[in-house]
Design a protein around this motif. Structure first.
Motif, short mmCIF file in Angstrom:
data_model
loop_
_atom_site.label_atom_id
_atom_site.label_comp_id
_atom_site.label_asym_id
_atom_site.label_seq_id
_atom_site.Cartn_x
_atom_site.Cartn_y
_atom_site.Cartn_z
N CYS A 41 0.85 -1.20 0.00
CA CYS A 41 0.00 0.00 0.00
C CYS A 41 0.88 1.24 0.00
O CYS A 41 1.87 1.31 0.71
CB CYS A 41 -0.89 0.00 1.24
N CYS A 44 0.28 2.85 3.92
CA CYS A 44 0.62 2.14 5.15
C CYS A 44 1.58 0.98 4.93
O CYS A 44 2.10 0.42 5.89
CB CYS A 44 -0.65 1.66 5.85
N CYS A 84 -6.74 -1.06 -0.10
CA CYS A 84 -5.96 -1.63 1.00
C CYS A 84 -6.92 -2.06 2.11
O CYS A 84 -7.71 -1.24 2.58
CB CYS A 84 -4.97 -0.59 1.53
N CYS A 87 -5.78 0.20 5.61
CA CYS A 87 -6.09 1.64 5.79
C CYS A 87 -7.22 2.11 4.87
O CYS A 87 -7.66 3.24 4.96
CB CYS A 87 -4.84 2.48 5.56
ZN LIG Z 1 -2.89 0.85 3.40
#
Ligand SMILES: [Zn+2]
Length: 446
Positions: A41, A44, A84, A87
């Motif tokens: 991602c 994150c 994702c 997040c």
């Molecule tokens: Zn993420």
């Protein structure tokens, strides 16, 4: 991948290796590992596993094809948008390096009257709200051809534009707007700050969603912002994309698809606080966020932020399931648009396009619409006239072509500007032309 499948693949690979050599063996194991994950991602770092919507293979949406290159190969890249599950950032991987996309760019902001109006109104608002004067500095990231900074300059406010596309930046410089030809990020911000440059107002319109290194970009904003200064960023709102079925705003240059919830998470991680938010009609529905240094807690967070956060939560944007239902709605929109176009052509109606925007290219390539449906399109931007749309190779003419050929339908590709365009083209009603808008679903206007 199941163990039995892996075993089978290995056996097949072995057979290939003996028959066709090592090359084939290597290729098969590559395919097997590629299916396991989609990389980390952008925010994150968690491994991406879930697809938001897959629009197949598409060329870069701003790579217009000049006549002499019509027979040349054209690169296509995946438009597989992921979400994702940690997040909830909706994102496209960097299939094409941003450096490759932005070194020369065909998008000049000043060709849209309504966008210029938008910029002028923003400057009026900012002058009053942030008490800017001759001692202030307004910095715009991705300042394009100076469409916005020109209005600050006219008020006597010092400005600095930062724009990576040299051809576009040159137009701004010719208007007397100080413009740095550079990508913005952590490093550019640090260099400017080291030279004593800090922004009292730091503006970015349609850039936050367009940077591959999102963390480096937001860290750069933090680094360049003067104490007491304000950041404003505008970007398409993910909630509007989903609810308005605006899948054509997905293209390779558009790396992140942002809700307020996820944007707040990113800003907080870089020491910034979003203290106000507005919902705008631009680009099919955008957010304008206002941010400040997190430590300046004497500037309160306004009710607008809590209110939108609550609405996004109620609409399900904190749950992965909300994101996974989008793909089927997109496929249905494609079927409906094709049904309309097929019926019109069967009745021998002529269809022309209006506009050659990036979003049009995603739509036409995903739906497979070429000159079998659309005779041509027109655009006011002379840079695009005489060229062909990427992938579909639909020719682009000046707008006068419409009156010369009198099409029965005009398909408006920049549907976000449909009211402005229908007003401009009122003369087409004289020969009975009707206007077609493809998004959120195909609709005909008399
Ligand atoms: Zn993420």
């Amino acid at each position: 991948m199941a163990r039995a499948q892996q075993g089978q693949l290995a056996t097949r690979a072995k057979a290939f290796r003996s028959r066709s050599g090592y090359h084939w063996y290597k290729r098969i194991t590559m395919i097997a590992t590629q299916q396991a994950s989609f990389g980390p991602c952008r925010f994150c770092g968690q491994t991406l596993r879930k697809t938001f919507v897959d629009l197949g293979m598409s060329p870069l949406c701003e790579s217009y094809v000049p006549p002499e290159r019509l027979d040349a190969m054209e690169p296509f890249y995946p438009l597989n948008v992921l979400v994702c599950d940690n997040c909830l950032l909706v994102q496209l991987r960097e299939y094409v390096l941003a450096e490759e996309i932005y070194s020369e760019y065909a998008y000049f902001s000043s060709y849209s009257d309504s966008w210029l109006d938008h910029a002028r109104r923003y400057v009026e608002m900012a002058m009053g709200r942030f008490q800017l004067g001759p001692q202030s500095l307004v910095v715009e990231v991705a300042s394009n051809d100076g469409y916005l900074l020109q209005y600050f300059l006219a008020q006597g406010i010092p400005v600095l534009g930062i724009e990576p596309a040299a051809n576009v930046a040159r137009v701004a410089q010719q208007k007397g707007i100080r413009t740095l030809v550079k990508f913005f990020g952590r490093q550019t911000a640090a260099e400017l700050a080291a030279g004593g440059t800090r922004a009292d107002l730091l503006v970015g319109n349609n850039v936050l969603a367009h940077v591959p290194d999102l963390n480096g970009f937001v860290a750069g904003l933090k680094g360049l912002l003067a104490p007491g200064g304000t950041i404003t960023m505008e970007f398409p709102h993910l909630v509007r994309l989903v609810e308005g079925n605006q899948f054509d705003t997905i293209y390779h240059e558009h790396f992140s698809y942002l809700s307020l919830l996820v944007t707040e998470r990113i800003f907080v991680a870089h020491g910034l606080t979003i203290f106000d938010v507005e919902e705008l009609g631009t680009h099919g529905g955008s957010l304008r966020i206002y941010a400040r240094h997190a430590e300046e807690s004497d500037r309160p967070v306004l009710a607008s932020v809590e209110e939108l956060r609550r609405r996004e939560t109620e609409a399900g944007y904190r749950r992965i399931e909300t994101y996974l239902g989008f793909a089927e709605r997109v496929a249905e929109t494609k079927r409906k648009l094709l049904e309309f176009l097929i019926a019109a052509r069967r009745q021998d109606k002529r269809i022309a396009g209006y506009g050659a925007p990036g979003k049009g290219n995603t739509l036409l390539n995903y739906c497979g619409i070429r000159t079998d449906f659309l005779d041509y399109t027109v655009d006011r931007n002379p840079y695009k006239q005489g060229q062909f749309l990427p992938g579909t190779h639909i020719p682009i003419f000046p707008p006068e072509r419409l009156a010369q050929t009198r099409p029965d339908y005009i398909l408006i590709l920049p549907w976000n500007l449909k009211d402005e365009i229908i007003a401009q083209l009122a003369y087409a009603r004289d020969w009975g032309a009707r206007f077609v808008v493809p998004i959120p679903e195909v609709k005909v206007y008399p």
